[in-house]
Design a protein around this motif. Structure first.
Motif, short mmCIF file in Angstrom:
data_model
loop_
_atom_site.label_atom_id
_atom_site.label_comp_id
_atom_site.label_asym_id
_atom_site.label_seq_id
_atom_site.Cartn_x
_atom_site.Cartn_y
_atom_site.Cartn_z
N PRO A 1 -4.27 -3.88 4.54
CA PRO A 1 -5.21 -3.06 5.14
C PRO A 1 -4.44 -1.64 5.63
N GLY A 2 -5.40 -0.56 5.54
CA GLY A 2 -4.68 0.63 5.81
C GLY A 2 -5.15 1.56 4.66
N ARG A 3 -4.57 2.81 4.82
CA ARG A 3 -4.85 3.74 3.81
C ARG A 3 -3.89 3.62 2.76
N PRO A 4 -4.19 3.51 1.43
CA PRO A 4 -3.50 3.20 0.35
C PRO A 4 -2.85 4.61 -0.05
N SER A 5 -1.53 4.60 -0.60
CA SER A 5 -0.75 5.83 -0.98
C SER A 5 -1.34 6.43 -2.36
N ALA B 1 0.83 -1.18 0.11
CA ALA B 1 0.09 0.03 0.12
C ALA B 1 0.78 1.40 -0.01
N ASP B 2 2.11 1.10 0.32
CA ASP B 2 2.96 2.30 0.55
C ASP B 2 4.13 2.20 -0.45
N PHE B 3 4.08 2.72 -1.39
CA PHE B 3 5.37 3.24 -2.14
C PHE B 3 5.37 4.43 -3.15
N ASP B 4 6.59 4.84 -3.47
CA ASP B 4 6.82 6.21 -3.80
C ASP B 4 6.07 6.27 -5.62
N SER B 5 6.49 7.57 -6.03
CA SER B 5 6.13 7.51 -7.76
C SER B 5 7.18 6.61 -8.43
N VAL B 6 8.31 6.49 -8.15
CA VAL B 6 9.26 5.61 -8.91
C VAL B 6 8.92 4.16 -8.76
N GLY B 7 8.37 3.84 -7.49
CA GLY B 7 7.73 2.49 -7.33
C GLY B 7 6.61 2.33 -8.08
N TRP C 1 -10.72 -8.38 -9.52
CA TRP C 1 -11.39 -8.40 -8.03
C TRP C 1 -10.33 -7.68 -7.15
N LEU C 2 -10.77 -6.81 -6.52
CA LEU C 2 -9.98 -5.96 -5.52
C LEU C 2 -10.41 -6.48 -4.16
N THR C 3 -9.35 -6.97 -3.32
CA THR C 3 -9.79 -7.56 -2.02
C THR C 3 -8.73 -6.86 -0.97
N GLY C 4 -9.07 -6.84 0.14
CA GLY C 4 -8.21 -6.17 1.29
C GLY C 4 -7.21 -7.04 1.94
N ARG C 5 -7.46 -8.33 1.76
CA ARG C 5 -6.60 -9.33 2.33
C ARG C 5 -6.39 -10.34 1.51
N HIS C 6 -5.19 -11.25 1.52
CA HIS C 6 -5.10 -12.49 0.63
C HIS C 6 -6.18 -13.59 1.10
#
Length: 96
Positions: free
Chosen positions: A52-56, A20-26, A78-83
């Motif tokens: 889970p958590g707020r995505p960047s 959920a958290d990476f920068d623009s290069v990532g 399909w989008l899910t918040g957990r595996h």
């Protein structure tokens, strides 16, 4: 270089796990990596798991790009918040 996303394949289902958290290069690297996976495997369904958590904003950009790619190729996303494990039903019956 670390792999930008984890993946697995179960029949016609391609499961992707996105951080959920990476920068623009990532973001650019991850989007290209996912595009190559989808076009290389040609699944009927892509399941994208975000922790889970707020995505960047960068991760939301990847989700939007993946959505457009899947839509252009007739692949359900399909989008899910957990595996989760593969669904019991045959994924070929769940095409749009």
């Amino acid at each position: 270089m670390p792999v930008p996303a984890e993946h697995s394949r179960e029949g016609d289902l391609l499961s992707l796990t996105l951080p959920a958290d990476f920068d623009s290069v990532g973001r650019a690297m991850t989007a290209l990596y996912l595009e190559n996976l989808v076009l290389g495997h040609r699944p009927r369904v892509v399941r994208l798991c975000m922790p889970p958590g707020r995505p960047s904003p960068a991760s939301l950009g990847v989700v939007a790009r993946l959505h457009r790619l899947c839509e252009a190729h007739g692949i359900s996303l399909w989008l899910t918040g957990r595996h989760t494990t593969a669904p019991d039903a045959d994924v070929t019956t769940r095409r749009r």
